[in-house]
Design an enzyme around this catalytic site. Structure first.
Site, mmCIF file in Angstrom:
data_model
loop_
_atom_site.group_PDB
_atom_site.id
_atom_site.type_symbol
_atom_site.label_atom_id
_atom_site.label_comp_id
_atom_site.label_asym_id
_atom_site.label_seq_id
_atom_site.Cartn_x
_atom_site.Cartn_y
_atom_site.Cartn_z
ATOM 1 N N ALA A 158 -63.181 -2.987 22.734
ATOM 2 C CA ALA A 158 -63.925 -2.953 21.473
ATOM 3 C C ALA A 158 -65.251 -3.683 21.641
ATOM 4 O O ALA A 158 -65.320 -4.913 21.461
ATOM 5 C CB ALA A 158 -63.088 -3.566 20.352
ATOM 6 N N GLU A 177 -67.114 2.256 34.788
ATOM 7 C CA GLU A 177 -66.954 3.142 33.635
ATOM 8 C C GLU A 177 -67.857 4.357 33.738
ATOM 9 O O GLU A 177 -67.425 5.491 33.516
ATOM 10 C CB GLU A 177 -67.258 2.359 32.359
ATOM 11 C CG GLU A 177 -67.214 3.196 31.091
ATOM 12 C CD GLU A 177 -67.445 2.361 29.839
ATOM 13 O OE1 GLU A 177 -67.857 2.945 28.821
ATOM 14 O OE2 GLU A 177 -67.211 1.135 29.876
#
Length: 382
Positions: A128, A247
């Site tokens: 988050a 990522e």
């Protein structure tokens, strides 16, 4: 497809074969149902854990395989080839975007407590970071955390959080030094589902990636024990930046797998579909356009593999990874446009896999670092 030995070894090749079999047997027959349900069943993720797919990058001491960035590329490419982008990103956020924060910065007690269930698929993770006004601009984060006795108290809102509805563990970035400017003073916390003051604000309704749950998360006086700080206090920005390279490489590989599968499907279609008395493949404009896209995907594949190879060796590859994210995010959309075009009216129907794949691909130029942000990263280094 034979992979170049320069990059991959027998372990990588075996992983690719295992993943392709898994997708064929356990994903393709059920993917449409998951799209309608808006989530990937937990039983499927646990099965992936049993087969070792969720721990390929994590330490063997905690049930993982201890493999490298190239293994993550294999995973992402093969999940992308499933044609179900929502399924792929559900897994990849868990394996390569969220849980690496724990693997990279967790202390022994945290690793022992959480990692076995993460690798087994019993505890699904989310990261988050993104907020309504702070996406690629991590330094613009507004979520705050303040110390209070033995706890930290978090207040703020996170947006567009993949796995946000159904995750068990959340790695939450918050500003912990109110006087720090820009990227300084950010800390990452381990937040467990059910902690007081933390709730899922709402599930978000998306254009694509329909089988991936995405959420708004709300923190209103969420109390987190000080033992749940992940890594060094006020150094969270650097942890976020550290994992961005992995990522973005993985997202590029996923896009590459999606483009490769779309071309494979379209080649089969145009060789069968007849128009004006002959297969579409006989039309020069169509076969030349597909040939060009094949060439572009082949070139992008080499860039993805090279960037992963650099990262696996601990070399500075921010420029190359930024190129991967920008190039593959844009290329997959060009490929999907042409593939849908050559499917004709059928390609616009919901029953056509290419229709879903077009919707899924659009976010590849947005999420994980928008193309424009990636181009700026490249420009700084040329």
């Amino acid at each position: 497809m034979t992979q170049p030995s320069l990059y991959f070894n027998e372990t990588h090749d075996m992983l690719r074969q295992q993943l392709r079999r898994f997708v064929q047997r356990e994903v393709l027959p059920h993917g449409e149902t998951w799209e309608k349900d808006g989530m990937v069943p937990r039983a499927v993720l646990r099965r992936m854990g049993e087969l070792g797919f969720l721990g390929i990058r994590h330490p063997e001491s905690h049930g993982g395989s201890g493999l490298d960035t190239l293994a993550s590329v294999v995973l992402a490419e093969e999940l992308g080839r499933s044609s179900f982008g929502g399924f792929a990103i559900t897994v990849l956020v868990h394996t390569d975007m969220a849980s690496p924060h724990l693997a990279n910065a967790g202390i022994a007690e945290q690793l022992a407590r959480y990692m076995p269930d993460i690798v087994a698929g019993k505890a699904i993770t989310a990261v988050a970071i993104t907020e309504p006004d702070a996406g690629s601009d991590v330094a613009g984060m507004r979520t705050r955390a303040r110390p209070d006795g033995d706890d930290w108290v978090i207040d703020g809102t996170k947006m567009f959080i993949t796995n946000g509805v159904h995750a068990d563990l959340y790695f939450v970035a918050a500003r912990t030094d109110p006087d720090a400017r820009g990227s300084r003073g950010i800390t990452i916390f381990i937040v467990e589902k059910g902690m007081a003051g933390f709730r899922v604000g709402r599930a978000l309704d998306k254009m694509g990636w329909r089988s991936s749950d995405t959420a708004e998360l709300v923190f209103e006086g969420c109390r987190v024990p000080k033992a749940n700080i992940l890594g060094a206090e006020n150094r969270g920005f650097y942890a976020v930046m550290q994992n961005f390279q992995n990522e973005r490489t993985v997202l590029g590989a996923q896009a590459l797998g999606e483009a490769d599968k779309a071309l494979e499907m379209t080649l089969a279609y145009v060789r069968e579909r007849r128009a004006f008395g002959a297969p579409l493949w006989d039309k020069q404009a169509i076969r030349q356009r597909l040939a060009l896209r094949q060439a572009e995907v082949a070139a992008a594949r080499q860039l993805v593999y090279h960037a992963a190879w650099l990262d696996a060796r601990g070399q500075d590859c921010v420029k190359e990874v930024s190129m991967v994210k920008a190039l593959c995010g844009e290329l997959v959309n060009r490929v999907m446009y042409d593939c849908q075009q050559f499917h004709g009216g059928f390609g616009y129907m919901r029953e056509a896999a290419i229709e879903r794949m077009v919707r899924d691909a659009r976010v590849q130029a947005i999420g994980g670092g928008a193309t424009e942000v990636m181009l700026e990263e490249i420009a700084k280094r040329i």
